[in-house]
Design a protein around this motif. Structure first.
Motif, PDB file in Angstrom:
ATOM      1  N   LYS A   1     -68.920  90.410 -86.961  1.00 28.19           N
ATOM      2  CA  LYS A   1     -69.604  91.637 -87.380  1.00 28.19           C
ATOM      3  C   LYS A   1     -71.108  91.426 -87.374  1.00 28.19           C
ATOM      4  N   ILE A   2     -71.526  90.317 -88.000  1.00 30.72           N
ATOM      5  CA  ILE A   2     -72.956  90.013 -88.054  1.00 30.72           C
ATOM      6  C   ILE A   2     -73.532  89.946 -86.648  1.00 30.72           C
TER       7      ILE A   2
ATOM      8  N   ASN B   1     -66.285  88.129 -90.168  1.00 30.04           N
ATOM      9  CA  ASN B   1     -67.590  88.295 -90.784  1.00 30.04           C
ATOM     10  C   ASN B   1     -68.683  87.895 -89.802  1.00 30.04           C
ATOM     11  N   TYR B   2     -68.485  86.746 -89.143  1.00 28.18           N
ATOM     12  CA  TYR B   2     -69.461  86.282 -88.156  1.00 28.18           C
ATOM     13  C   TYR B   2     -69.581  87.273 -87.008  1.00 28.18           C
TER      14      TYR B   2
ATOM     15  N   GLN C   1     -71.395  79.357 -86.939  1.00 28.59           N
ATOM     16  CA  GLN C   1     -71.673  80.785 -86.830  1.00 28.59           C
ATOM     17  C   GLN C   1     -72.627  81.072 -85.666  1.00 28.59           C
TER      18      GLN C   1
ATOM     19  N   LYS D   1     -83.808  84.458 -93.457  1.00 26.13           N
ATOM     20  CA  LYS D   1     -83.399  84.951 -94.769  1.00 26.13           C
ATOM     21  C   LYS D   1     -81.882  84.886 -94.899  1.00 26.13           C
ATOM     22  N   GLU D   2     -81.217  85.318 -93.840  1.00 29.76           N
ATOM     23  CA  GLU D   2     -79.756  85.291 -93.872  1.00 29.76           C
ATOM     24  C   GLU D   2     -79.256  83.862 -94.067  1.00 29.76           C
TER      25      GLU D   2
ATOM     26  N   ARG E   1     -73.607  93.429 -85.041  1.00 31.04           N
ATOM     27  CA  ARG E   1     -74.614  94.296 -85.663  1.00 31.04           C
ATOM     28  C   ARG E   1     -76.019  93.838 -85.307  1.00 31.04           C
ATOM     29  N   ASN E   2     -76.200  92.519 -85.215  1.00 30.35           N
ATOM     30  CA  ASN E   2     -77.508  92.008 -84.823  1.00 30.35           C
ATOM     31  C   ASN E   2     -77.861  92.406 -83.401  1.00 30.35           C
TER      32      ASN E   2
ATOM     33  N   LYS F   1     -78.725  96.037 -83.407  1.00 32.40           N
ATOM     34  CA  LYS F   1     -79.941  96.361 -84.140  1.00 32.40           C
ATOM     35  C   LYS F   1     -81.180  96.041 -83.306  1.00 32.40           C
TER      36      LYS F   1
END
Lengths: 786, 222
Positions: free
Chosen positions: A7-8, A4-5, A327, A309-310, A11-12, A15
């Motif tokens: 991926k984040i 999960n980490y 993370q 926000k995350e 993706r960050n 992005k």
């Protein structure tokens, strides 16, 4: 969770391509610089550390007092080795290494001058240079045996087995190849293509048992259980025991691990040496890496609102601080890993150029397990350092505030980042100032009046038949119009090969140990190299037959000897009497950074090794050289024509300082580059966080220039603070560095002004992009978002 | 389940003390469905945040499932929270970089639930909310109502006893809002999940079994 980490993180990165690019670029350039420097440091530290007996190997040194100063030097008498082997039970063996010899090798048709060493036959029992063929105990036993390195053997014999083959040296003696050495590694003080036995030196009559002739290097191997402490007191008095003219001499043993980095002595005490340089570059490496990490911190925290926000959501769904720190650290380690791989690529591409710059063959040993271990460690370290601040900063957000959107107190966010930017720019400005001063000092020494004319001047060693045919060669050179003047000398005009404190003159004080540079020349030295005579005249054998025992002094000599009327005085040297015929202005024989020393130039009866040729400036240099080559070939057919330009040899004196200057400039450039990436990111953040203020100001009628200035002003303030911090540090460093050079500049104020101007300019250019963009934005848009 | 006694919450603004909540006494039984109403600034969200352990009161006692929330250690409180409370927001607050599936899965990651079990739990949830087809989409690819569904799914995935919703329908149109309210009612009735929601709308408040009105930080007595 880890996935999960990951991926984040990925993706960050994807992005925010711009941010990711700046981040990774900055970090990888910083890491690459640090890796290059570490490779160099590692290389320097590894010198001669591969010898199996390294813990027991020592070099013999002398220590003595001259004109009140304690001096240390590492040439020692030839008789030393056998004496310590006989007298001291602690010594397992001692081995001598004579100065490098350049012999002419002939093998069949092939002829080449090759550099090598004459050594004691036990040399390979002391030092670990592995033999591919031959037995280290016996290869140098026979007077006519020779050991070649692999490459040398290949040059001469190709793929044929060289063992047992004959090599003819100087067209005199035949040697049999008894061993083949593996090529020498890069990191050793020794540089030879072959080894010849000491017996050959003895045969040529060059061995002596004179305790006063410090003419070779002696290395001592102690027995495994022997201590330096037990042998040291005996060595102190060794020379005095065998030579009653030595009153104050002490000898000592210097361990192998200090040879490369420490062997610089002032007043008999180690005072740094190369280690200072190594330490300085270690500091630079650490700082560049730190600056790259700071960048990362700055850019990551600048994006904190986007991540806030995350963080808030994760906390609401059950994340604790620890897992969030984990993370974000994981993310920074991932980025550091990507940057690390990019850095390896950069290093690989930069290594050849960096190798040229540092004059080293550096390489990465990819097969080495420790390299990867260190590399991974390096990545983790960088990742943790770079990620720690953002990780703790981000994970401390309070979810209620973040999710409500009341977060964003830019003062608090910006202050620590301003500190970081100041730190970066301080370092960059220090490097700019240092670079400027180093370059100025080099220029200063280059512009120094050298005392002779280096243009159109070449020199050549008196090889083979040149000595015998010298008169013919000289005649033809002058006759052909290739040269306007030719002179035989003891050494090249750019190098001091001999010095002495043993000469005598009328009125010399008995305890005077003034050291004189010793040079010799046959005739027309003044014309050939363009010396300036203050008194008297040049050597002239045609007019004055006794000029073969004449002498020329320089002004410092006249002063040191205290002579009122030097012309006609007698100076005794080497059991010979020399009469002074001329006095010249001092010229730079050795270091352009040091004051000139007293110097004596002896006449034609002196020791001759070199021929100096002043080329005819009416012809092109190529023409002159071509003619000269033909003449050399005619009278010295066995030897190649290997000349050197004096101006090139002189330029080589600046190499080391130039390297320092180039490296300082290079790292200054890199530091500025990385810092600017950080500043760019920070400016983006500032512009974004003040978007409402800018909108309001524009609505109230502020101009674009006014707003751009407003936004840039803060950063200029930061650079000014950095400059104020950097100046004294840079001054202190450079002041200390300049103490190494007696002939030096004084530090000028304009260097600082230049650094300040340059850094402000760079900062303004970097920031202005975002400042102007923000100032041009339509206020309606920015105000609507509120 | 929840006992609030003499809860005060204030900010210091210069020399003045600005009260947000004053003397809140409230007792909520398991299985309740409560709507908190009141004008802007009446302290609805602050009260919800205190109940949800996202914020602390300045004064007072709070017992949750028999534990004294303000006295127990941070770690225990965090455990208590993770096991028992789910949150739904007006602005959905999904993680933009994660897909629907991953967003719903996130709370389970922090409860150290094994992969296989996690997969079946998320699959169940997707099924129940009829969003199986959307599981690989990112939040920006969904409508507001769909995003809120994902938000609720995420809040319920860890099987909390208490669901807290801060204006869950505030950003939705009335039809979507109605669907969400129906869903809340169903969850409350069929699964016995205690629900506390903050809302502006009388209509939505009526879905609750009990309505609490706040004004200037006080509970209005009916």
């Amino acid at each position: 969770m880890f996935r999960n980490y990951l991926k984040i993180a990925v993706r960050n990165l994807l992005k925010n391509k711009g941010f990711s690019f700046i981040n990774i670029l900055g970090l990888s350039v910083g890491m690459a610089s640090a890796i290059l420097i570490l490779l160099w440091i590692n290389h320097e530290m590894s010198y001669d550390q591969f010898h199996e007996k390294k813990d027991r190997i020592y070099e013999a040194w002398n220590k003595d007092t001259f004109s009140g100063k304690l001096q240390c030097w590492n040439t020692t008498p030839k008789i030393f080795a056998r004496t310590v082997e006989r007298d001291f039970p602690e010594v397992e063996m001692a081995t001598r290494v004579n100065w490098p010899s350049n012999y002419l090798f002939s093998i069949g048709e092939k002829r080449l001058t090759v550099a090598g060493n004459i050594v004691d036959s036990n040399f390979l029992n002391v030092f670990s240079f592995p033999l591919l063929k031959g037995d280290p105990n016996t290869v140098l036993k026979d007077m006519y045996s020779i050991v070649l390195t692999e490459t040398t053997a290949k040059n001469f014999f190709g793929d044929a087995d060289p063992m047992g083959k004959q090599v003819r040296i100087d067209d005199k003696d035949n040697f049999t190849v008894t061993g083949i050495l593996k090529d020498l590694p890069n990191n050793t003080r020794f540089k030879f293509n072959y080894l010849l036995p000491w017996a050959y030196l003895r045969k040529q009559g060059e061995d002596d048992a004179n305790w006063g002739n410090n003419s070779t290097r002696n290395y001592v191997l102690l027995k495994p259980n022997a201590t330096l402490a037990s042998i040291a007191p005996k060595l102190k008095t060794l020379k005095r025991k065998y030579d009653n003219s030595e009153l104050t001499n002490e000898m000592f043993l210097y361990p192998i691990k200090r040879w490369r980095l420490y062997s610089s002595f002032t007043n008999g005490v180690e005072d740094g040496g190369l280690i200072d340089f190594v330490k300085m570059f270690a500091v630079i490496a650490a700082f560049i890496l730190l600056i790259a990490c700071i960048n990362f911190m700055n850019l990551s925290t600048a994006r904190s609102e986007k991540r806030a926000k995350e963080v808030g959501i994760r906390k609401v769904v059950g994340a604790n601080k620890g897992s969030l720190v984990g993370q974000f650290l994981g993310e920074s380690i991932l980025i550091s890993l990507i940057a690390g791989l990019a850095a390896l690529l950069i290093v690989q591409l930069a290594l050849p150029a960096f190798g040229t710059l540092t004059d080293k063959k550096l390489f990465i040993d990819y097969g080495n397990f420790y390299f990867w271990l260190i590399f991974i460690g390096f990545i983790l370290f960088t990742g943790v350092i770079a990620g720690s601040y953002p990780a703790f900063y981000l994970s401390a957000f309070q979810p209620v505030k973040v999710l409500k959107g009341t977060f964003l107190k830019s003062d608090k966010v910006v202050t620590p980042r301003k500190v970081l930017v100041v730190l970066q720019f301080t370092f960059a400005i220090i490097l700019i100032i240092c670079t400027a001063i180093v370059k100025e000092q080099i220029q200063h020494a280059r512009n120094r009046e050298m005392g002779y004319d280096k243009n159109n001047l070449i020199f050549h060693f008196l090889t083979g038949d040149l000595e015998k045919n010298y008169a013919l060669v000289k005649n033809e050179l002058l006759g052909s119009g290739a040269a306007t003047s030719v002179t035989k000398t003891s050494a090249p005009i750019t190098q001091g090969w001999s010095d002495t404190w043993g000469i005598e003159w009328k009125g010399k004080a008995p305890d005077d140990k003034t050291d004189f540079d010793r040079f010799s020349a046959d005739e027309d030295l003044g014309t050939t190299v363009g010396l300036q005579f203050v008194k008297g005249r040049d050597f002239n054998l045609k007019q004055y037959i006794t000029d073969s025992s004449a002498m020329i002094l320089n002004e410092s000599s006249v002063k040191a000897m205290g002579l009122k009327e030097p012309i006609g005085e007698i100076v005794k040297d080497n059991g010979r009497e020399w009469h002074v015929v001329g006095v010249i202005k001092d010229f730079i024989l050795q270091s352009p950074y040091h004051p000139t020393k007293p110097m004596i130039i002896e006449g034609a009866k002196g020791w001759m090794n070199i021929i100096h040729i002043k080329l005819n400036n009416k012809n092109t240099t190529a023409d002159n050289i071509k003619k000269a080559e033909a003449i050399f070939k005619k009278y010295n057919p066995e030897y190649p024509f290997e000349y050197k330009f004096v101006d090139e040899d002189y330029a080589a004196k600046f190499k080391s300082e130039q390297r320092t200057g180039t490296l300082a400039g290079l790292f200054a450039g890199l530091t500025i580059f990385i810092s600017c990436l950080g500043l760019f990111g920070l400016a983006a953040y500032m512009a974004e966080s003040r978007i409402k203020e800018i909108g309001v100001r524009k609505v109230l009628g502020a101009s674009v220039t006014g707003i751009a200035t407003l936004l840039s002003k803060d950063f200029i303030g930061l650079v000014v603070i950095s400059f104020i911090l950097a100046s004294p540090v840079a001054w202190w460093f450079m002041h200390n560095w300049l103490q190494n050079y007696p002939y030096r500049i004084s530090i000028q104020w304009w260097v600082f002004a230049f650094a300040a101007g340059l850094s402000i300019l760079i900062a303004v250019v970097t920031v202005s992009y975002h400042a102007i963009k923000a100032a041009n934005a339509n206020p309606v848009k920015s105000l609507r978002t509120e | 389940m929840i006992q609030l006694e003499k809860i005060y919450k204030w900010h210091n603004n210069g020399n003045n003390r600005v009260f947000i909540l004053k003397d809140i006494n409230l007792s909520i039984e398991e299985g309740a469905f409560i709507s908190i109403m009141g004008p802007s600034g009446s302290g609805k969200s602050s009260l919800l945040n205190i109940i949800g352990m996202l914020d602390e009161a300045s004064e007072g006692n709070y017992r949750f499932l028999g534990q004294d929330v303000f006295q127990i250690k941070e770690k225990q409180r965090s455990e208590l929270y993770k096991q028992n409370i789910g949150f739904v927001f007006q602005a959905y607050h999904l993680i933009d970089e994660l897909t629907v599936y991953e967003n719903i899965e996130t709370p389970l990651l922090y409860q150290k639930i094994r992969t296989a079990e996690r997969q079946s739990m998320v699959a169940d949830m997707l099924d129940r909310f009829n969003i199986v087809g959307k599981k690989d989409l990112f939040p920006s690819q969904l409508s507001g109502g769909q995003q809120q569904l994902v938000g609720i799914a995420r809040a319920l995935i860890a099987k909390p006893k208490l669901l807290l919703a801060d204006e869950p329908t505030g950003n939705l149109n009335s039809k979507q809002g109605e669907e969400i309210m129906e869903l809340f009612k169903k969850i409350n009735e069929e699964e016995g999940v205690t629900i506390i929601q903050v809302t502006h709308s009388e209509k939505n408040a009526a879905y609750g079994k009990q309505i609490i009105n706040l004004l200037d930080g006080r509970i209005e007595k009916k």
